[in-house]
Design a protein around this motif. Sequence first.
Motif, PDB file in Angstrom:
ATOM      1  N   LEU A  95       3.803  16.277  -6.080  1.00  0.00           N
ATOM      2  CA  LEU A  95       4.241  14.927  -6.407  1.00  0.00           C
ATOM      3  C   LEU A  95       5.147  14.371  -5.307  1.00  0.00           C
ATOM      4  O   LEU A  95       5.018  13.209  -4.915  1.00  0.00           O
ATOM      5  CB  LEU A  95       4.960  14.901  -7.754  1.00  0.00           C
ATOM      6  N   SER A  96       6.019  15.200  -4.793  1.00  0.00           N
ATOM      7  CA  SER A  96       6.893  14.784  -3.698  1.00  0.00           C
ATOM      8  C   SER A  96       6.075  14.387  -2.470  1.00  0.00           C
ATOM      9  O   SER A  96       6.318  13.346  -1.848  1.00  0.00           O
ATOM     10  CB  SER A  96       7.867  15.911  -3.351  1.00  0.00           C
ATOM     11  N   ALA A  97       5.081  15.199  -2.129  1.00  0.00           N
ATOM     12  CA  ALA A  97       4.234  14.906  -0.968  1.00  0.00           C
ATOM     13  C   ALA A  97       3.420  13.634  -1.186  1.00  0.00           C
ATOM     14  O   ALA A  97       3.319  12.789  -0.287  1.00  0.00           O
ATOM     15  CB  ALA A  97       3.313  16.088  -0.687  1.00  0.00           C
ATOM     16  N   LEU A  98       2.830  13.481  -2.366  1.00  0.00           N
ATOM     17  CA  LEU A  98       2.048  12.278  -2.654  1.00  0.00           C
ATOM     18  C   LEU A  98       2.924  11.029  -2.650  1.00  0.00           C
ATOM     19  O   LEU A  98       2.508   9.969  -2.170  1.00  0.00           O
ATOM     20  CB  LEU A  98       1.338  12.411  -4.006  1.00  0.00           C
ATOM     21  N   SER A  99       4.127  11.137  -3.181  1.00  0.00           N
ATOM     22  CA  SER A  99       5.047   9.997  -3.212  1.00  0.00           C
ATOM     23  C   SER A  99       5.404   9.542  -1.804  1.00  0.00           C
ATOM     24  O   SER A  99       5.452   8.341  -1.530  1.00  0.00           O
ATOM     25  CB  SER A  99       6.319  10.356  -3.979  1.00  0.00           C
ATOM     26  N   LYS A 100       5.643  10.484  -0.917  1.00  0.00           N
ATOM     27  CA  LYS A 100       5.944  10.137   0.483  1.00  0.00           C
ATOM     28  C   LYS A 100       4.768   9.416   1.124  1.00  0.00           C
ATOM     29  O   LYS A 100       4.944   8.427   1.833  1.00  0.00           O
ATOM     30  CB  LYS A 100       6.299  11.389   1.277  1.00  0.00           C
ATOM     31  N   ARG A 101       3.567   9.906   0.866  1.00  0.00           N
ATOM     32  CA  ARG A 101       2.368   9.267   1.427  1.00  0.00           C
ATOM     33  C   ARG A 101       2.183   7.858   0.864  1.00  0.00           C
ATOM     34  O   ARG A 101       1.834   6.932   1.602  1.00  0.00           O
ATOM     35  CB  ARG A 101       1.140  10.123   1.141  1.00  0.00           C
ATOM     36  N   ALA A 102       2.429   7.680  -0.433  1.00  0.00           N
ATOM     37  CA  ALA A 102       2.287   6.366  -1.056  1.00  0.00           C
ATOM     38  C   ALA A 102       3.310   5.383  -0.491  1.00  0.00           C
ATOM     39  O   ALA A 102       2.983   4.217  -0.235  1.00  0.00           O
ATOM     40  CB  ALA A 102       2.427   6.481  -2.573  1.00  0.00           C
ATOM     41  N   ARG A 103       4.545   5.846  -0.281  1.00  0.00           N
ATOM     42  CA  ARG A 103       5.571   4.976   0.304  1.00  0.00           C
ATOM     43  C   ARG A 103       5.212   4.551   1.720  1.00  0.00           C
ATOM     44  O   ARG A 103       5.556   3.451   2.141  1.00  0.00           O
ATOM     45  CB  ARG A 103       6.932   5.669   0.287  1.00  0.00           C
ATOM     46  N   ARG A 104       4.530   5.416   2.465  1.00  0.00           N
ATOM     47  CA  ARG A 104       4.092   5.072   3.824  1.00  0.00           C
ATOM     48  C   ARG A 104       2.928   4.083   3.802  1.00  0.00           C
ATOM     49  O   ARG A 104       2.561   3.514   4.825  1.00  0.00           O
ATOM     50  CB  ARG A 104       3.615   6.320   4.569  1.00  0.00           C
ATOM     51  N   GLY A 105       2.300   3.936   2.650  1.00  0.00           N
ATOM     52  CA  GLY A 105       1.166   3.038   2.536  1.00  0.00           C
ATOM     53  C   GLY A 105      -0.175   3.729   2.699  1.00  0.00           C
ATOM     54  O   GLY A 105      -1.210   3.070   2.782  1.00  0.00           O
ATOM     55  N   ASP A 106      -0.174   5.066   2.732  1.00  0.00           N
ATOM     56  CA  ASP A 106      -1.420   5.816   2.840  1.00  0.00           C
ATOM     57  C   ASP A 106      -2.250   5.664   1.566  1.00  0.00           C
ATOM     58  O   ASP A 106      -1.717   5.552   0.472  1.00  0.00           O
ATOM     59  CB  ASP A 106      -1.141   7.314   3.042  1.00  0.00           C
ATOM     60  N   HIS A 107      -3.552   5.670   1.721  1.00  0.00           N
ATOM     61  CA  HIS A 107      -4.456   5.682   0.568  1.00  0.00           C
ATOM     62  C   HIS A 107      -4.448   7.088  -0.029  1.00  0.00           C
ATOM     63  O   HIS A 107      -4.633   8.073   0.683  1.00  0.00           O
ATOM     64  CB  HIS A 107      -5.882   5.307   0.997  1.00  0.00           C
ATOM     65  N   LEU A 108      -4.232   7.173  -1.330  1.00  0.00           N
ATOM     66  CA  LEU A 108      -4.280   8.466  -2.017  1.00  0.00           C
ATOM     67  C   LEU A 108      -5.675   8.657  -2.581  1.00  0.00           C
ATOM     68  O   LEU A 108      -6.163   7.824  -3.347  1.00  0.00           O
ATOM     69  CB  LEU A 108      -3.236   8.523  -3.135  1.00  0.00           C
ATOM     70  N   HIS A 109      -6.307   9.729  -2.197  1.00  0.00           N
ATOM     71  CA  HIS A 109      -7.667  10.021  -2.652  1.00  0.00           C
ATOM     72  C   HIS A 109      -7.631  10.783  -3.962  1.00  0.00           C
ATOM     73  O   HIS A 109      -6.837  11.706  -4.143  1.00  0.00           O
ATOM     74  CB  HIS A 109      -8.407  10.859  -1.611  1.00  0.00           C
ATOM     75  N   ARG A 110      -8.529  10.420  -4.847  1.00  0.00           N
ATOM     76  CA  ARG A 110      -8.663  11.142  -6.108  1.00  0.00           C
ATOM     77  C   ARG A 110      -9.556  12.363  -5.897  1.00  0.00           C
ATOM     78  O   ARG A 110     -10.319  12.429  -4.937  1.00  0.00           O
ATOM     79  CB  ARG A 110      -9.267  10.225  -7.168  1.00  0.00           C
ATOM     80  N   VAL A 111      -9.451  13.317  -6.799  1.00  0.00           N
ATOM     81  CA  VAL A 111     -10.222  14.559  -6.701  1.00  0.00           C
ATOM     82  C   VAL A 111     -11.720  14.261  -6.583  1.00  0.00           C
ATOM     83  O   VAL A 111     -12.416  14.858  -5.766  1.00  0.00           O
ATOM     84  CB  VAL A 111      -9.938  15.479  -7.915  1.00  0.00           C
ATOM     85  N   LEU A 112     -12.213  13.330  -7.373  1.00  0.00           N
ATOM     86  CA  LEU A 112     -13.634  12.991  -7.362  1.00  0.00           C
ATOM     87  C   LEU A 112     -14.071  12.447  -5.994  1.00  0.00           C
ATOM     88  O   LEU A 112     -15.168  12.742  -5.531  1.00  0.00           O
ATOM     89  CB  LEU A 112     -13.955  11.986  -8.457  1.00  0.00           C
ATOM     90  N   GLU A 113     -13.196  11.689  -5.317  1.00  0.00           N
ATOM     91  CA  GLU A 113     -13.531  11.178  -3.990  1.00  0.00           C
ATOM     92  C   GLU A 113     -13.688  12.304  -2.977  1.00  0.00           C
ATOM     93  O   GLU A 113     -14.506  12.230  -2.070  1.00  0.00           O
ATOM     94  CB  GLU A 113     -12.427  10.247  -3.488  1.00  0.00           C
TER      95      GLU A 113
END
Length: 75
Positions: free
Chosen positions: A51-69
């Motif tokens: 969650l910490s890693a994903l939150s940092k990526r989201a704050r940077r504006g990175d697209h978060l990929h879902r498992v299905l993608e």
Amino acid sequence: MNLRVRVVHYGQAHWYADIDDADDPQPDDPFWYVDRCRTQAQALDAACTELSALSKRARRGDHLHRVLEITGVAV
């Protein structure tokens, strides 16, 4: 984006955790998951780390990929 962690106990066998958008009505395609954790604490620790890693990526504006993608297979 409002991410949330969900931790679920599957009988006596193991714990499962995933991270999803809190507004997503379908829990079958999270951004991340882990299965077969031996304890609730292990599942929660793994989820909090991710969650910490994903939150940092989201704050940077990175697209978060879902498992299905990524895998082509729903959880």
